[in-house]
Design an enzyme around this catalytic site. Structure first.
Site, PDB file in Angstrom:
ATOM      1  N   HIS A 122       4.836  77.721  75.452  1.00 25.43           N
ATOM      2  CA  HIS A 122       4.323  77.397  73.809  1.00 25.43           C
ATOM      3  C   HIS A 122       2.986  78.152  73.862  1.00 25.43           C
ATOM      4  O   HIS A 122       2.074  77.615  74.624  1.00 25.43           O
ATOM      5  CB  HIS A 122       4.426  76.046  73.515  1.00 25.43           C
ATOM      6  N   ASP A 198       3.311  70.479  80.727  1.00 27.27           N
ATOM      7  CA  ASP A 198       3.654  70.275  79.345  1.00 27.27           C
ATOM      8  C   ASP A 198       4.830  69.695  79.001  1.00 27.27           C
ATOM      9  O   ASP A 198       6.021  69.838  79.556  1.00 27.27           O
ATOM     10  CB  ASP A 198       3.877  71.585  78.607  1.00 27.27           C
ATOM     11  N   GLN A 201       8.544  68.557  75.181  1.00 28.43           N
ATOM     12  CA  GLN A 201      10.146  68.588  74.796  1.00 28.43           C
ATOM     13  C   GLN A 201      10.645  67.861  76.109  1.00 28.43           C
ATOM     14  O   GLN A 201      11.984  67.640  75.801  1.00 28.43           O
ATOM     15  CB  GLN A 201      10.422  70.288  74.938  1.00 28.43           C
ATOM     16  N   LYS A 224       7.469  64.099  68.398  1.00 26.92           N
ATOM     17  CA  LYS A 224       8.587  64.699  68.740  1.00 26.92           C
ATOM     18  C   LYS A 224       9.459  63.406  69.758  1.00 26.92           C
ATOM     19  O   LYS A 224      10.626  63.671  69.992  1.00 26.92           O
ATOM     20  CB  LYS A 224       8.494  65.759  69.741  1.00 26.92           C
ATOM     21  N   CYS A 366       6.576  79.307  67.987  1.00 26.07           N
ATOM     22  CA  CYS A 366       5.320  79.535  68.872  1.00 26.07           C
ATOM     23  C   CYS A 366       5.495  79.986  70.254  1.00 26.07           C
ATOM     24  O   CYS A 366       4.692  79.139  71.171  1.00 26.07           O
ATOM     25  CB  CYS A 366       4.594  77.872  68.782  1.00 26.07           C
TER      26      CYS A 366
END
Lengths: 409, 157
Positions: A122, A198, A201, A224, A366
């Site tokens: 991202h 990261d 997600q 999220k 993104c």
């Protein structure tokens, strides 16, 4: 145990209609909906507790501090961190990346150094490094995309030579790919690099154990994972955080300030300048308790079964007219379905779906370097979460057909 | 509530399916301008030649959604052979139609400068009027026009 079939009832927004149709929310990879548990925790805080934290000696100030610090402990437990002090609250995952770049990066990255990221990151895990590299002159290397939407790790050891930090998404927000974080982390450590994951997600959808993944930093965001916007987390091992200089300066992050200089506070406060987003932190605490009550394993199982159903249903209805980017093996992916449908542009797909109350994201998500690798300008992305059902997929599959008819050549 | 038929008028779908003036002219001598919509990754390439006063040839390339592609196609048909002064009037009128805010601004400036022509007919371009009801798509429709405008600005400099 499974996810209760009436779970949608706990999400007030999911009972509304859009264009006269019941909403079908398939954009949780962008932002999830919020359960009553989170909304009422934040509402109660403002109505009963609201006061600034870590300051007043009076009762409600102490209550506010206690609620905020309870959230910090619950979030630490949720990702199996060693200590609540390793949980640094930020505005979002993006700010967490910028914190690492501007604090750890400025201290550790110079002209002869390199960092390693991947083709499927991202922008939040690309641009902070590019900004810093303009100043510091280090090299940014990329792990390339391989077959079936996975990373090509063939040359990983070679790529890691001279690398000080390896920063990789645990799950692609475009392809749904679950990357082998532990494997990459082991290789990074063997090469003397630190590992940043990261988790934006990943943390909302799978059980997350930073000790087991053996990473050194992790960035993720609250909105999220059933939490509010405006709150994200940087987790890092305490000794790394202790050695890092402060990021933002101001109140709260100091032990002492004199005209001649300042003494930084202990972690986590060293990195939390100014009044924090207290209600949002409490909301995120409520969100992880909510997710825990459902069980992250159950959420993952629910999403595996729903993703399997979506692949089956979309292929059954649309055959070769539909292409789903990313891994075709359900075990190695999450419930992010980036769709190419006939030659219909993603914008047009999402416009037609919107008329059916279906919310999907169209665009580059993104992740423009990845879109270039895929050779597409945009995709239409349907992303699943714990509250989605097979019926949501059925409505999507049917409405896609209408988009196909409208734009048929 | 605006329906899809407000957005996807038949003439728009026709231009999308059968785009006019597709391709790229060799630049130079042609002028070449790229336009991007950072929101959706749409990309348009406008190449055109002028004889000093008029656009003598124009081609459209790139990729994008039905609205940006149809708008580009309709634009190419509308400006081919027209003088740059006329094209600027058409562009201003079109952009005014695409935005209530810009429309008001244009009306204000209209009193002072007599531009754009309020009664200027946009012909087929009128079909794009429905886009205003879908605010997120306005940038799709104006993408090729903004590219052309910056191309005209380059020429006049």
């Amino acid at each position: 145990m499974t996810i209760p079939s009436n779970i949608k009832e706990q999400f007030p927004l999911l009972s509304r209609t859009v264009h006269g149709k019941p909403i079908v929310y398939l954009d949780s990879a962008a932002s999830s909906q919020k359960p009553d548990a989170v909304l009422s925790a934040m509402d109660t805080y403002y109505k009963q507790v609201n006061a600034n934290v870590h300051r007043g000696a009076y009762a409600i100030a102490a209550e506010a501090t206690e609620q905020m610090e309870t959230a910090r402990s619950d979030i630490a437990r949720f990702i199996n961190a060693d200590s609540a002090n390793e949980i640094i609250f930020t505005k979002n995952a993006t700010e967490a990346f910028n914190l690492v770049a501007r604090s750890w990066g400025v201290r550790n990255l110079g002209e002869d150094d390199a960092i390693l990221i991947t083709d499927m990151e991202h922008h939040a895990n690309i641009v902070p490094w590019q900004i810093l590299a303009e100043d510091r002159g280090f090299e940014i290397r990329w792990i390339p995309l391989g077959e079936d939407g996975t990373l090509d790790l063939t040359d990983l050891d070679e790529l890691l030579k001279g690398v000080k930090l390896c920063s990789v998404t645990a799950m692609s927000n475009v392809l749904g790919t679950l990357n082998p974080i532990r494997k990459i982390s082991d290789a990074a450590h063997a090469a003397g690099a630190l590992m940043l994951m990261d988790g934006s997600q990943y943390v909302p959808h799978l059980p997350t154990d930073v000790a087991d993944l053996d990473v050194d930093f992790m960035c993720f965001t609250g909105h999220k994972m059933c939490g509010p916007t405006g709150i994200g987390v940087l987790w890092a091992r305490a000794e790394i955080l202790d050695a890092m200089p402060p990021f933002l300066g101001g109140g709260e992050m100091i032990l002492d300030v004199k005209k001649s200089g300042f003494v930084a506070n202990e972690i986590p406060h060293k990195f939390e300048a100014g009044t924090p987003p207290i209600a949002e932190i409490i909301g995120l605490g409520a969100a992880v308790r909510f997710l825990d009550s459902l069980g992250m394993k159950n959420i993952r199982e629910h999403e595996i079964s729903l993703t399997e159903y979506a692949f089956m249903k979309l292929k059954e209805c649309h055959g070769d007219d539909i292409q789903i980017h990313g891994p075709s093996t359900i075990d190695s992916r999450g419930g992010v379905l980036s769709i190419a449908y006939k030659d219909v542009h993603p914008h047009d797909i999402s416009q037609v779906l919107d008329q059916h109350g279906i919310c999907v994201r169209a665009g580059h998500h993104c992740a423009k370097p990845l879109m270039r690798e895929l050779g597409v300008g945009a995709t239409a992305r349907a992303s699943l979460y714990l509250y989605n059902t097979e019926s949501d997929i059925d409505i999507l599959a049917e409405a896609l057909g209408e988009a196909g008819e409208l734009f048929a050549f | 509530m605006p329906g899809l038929e407000d957005l996807y008028r038949e003439i728009i779908l026709d231009h999308y399916r059968n785009p006019r003036n597709q391709g790229e002219l060799e630049a130079p001598p042609a002028h070449r301008i790229e336009g991007f919509n950072p929101l959706c990754g749409d990309e348009v390439v406008v190449t055109f030649t002028t004889d000093g006063t008029s656009i003598t040839d124009v081609k459209i390339a790139g990729h994008g959604c039905s609205i940006s592609q149809a708008s580009a196609s309709m634009m190419s048909a509308a400006v081919l052979g027209k003088s740059t002064t006329e094209i600027r009037k058409i562009t201003q009128t079109f952009k005014a139609m695409m935005s209530i805010h810009e429309g008001e601004m244009a009306e204000e400036s209209n009193e002072k400068t007599s531009l754009p022509q309020p009664d200027l007919s946009l012909g087929d371009l009128e079909a794009l009027r429905g886009v205003v009801k879908f605010p997120v798509r306005i940038k799709c429709a104006t993408l090729p026009w903004n590219a052309l405008l910056s191309g005209l600005d380059e020429v006049s400099q």
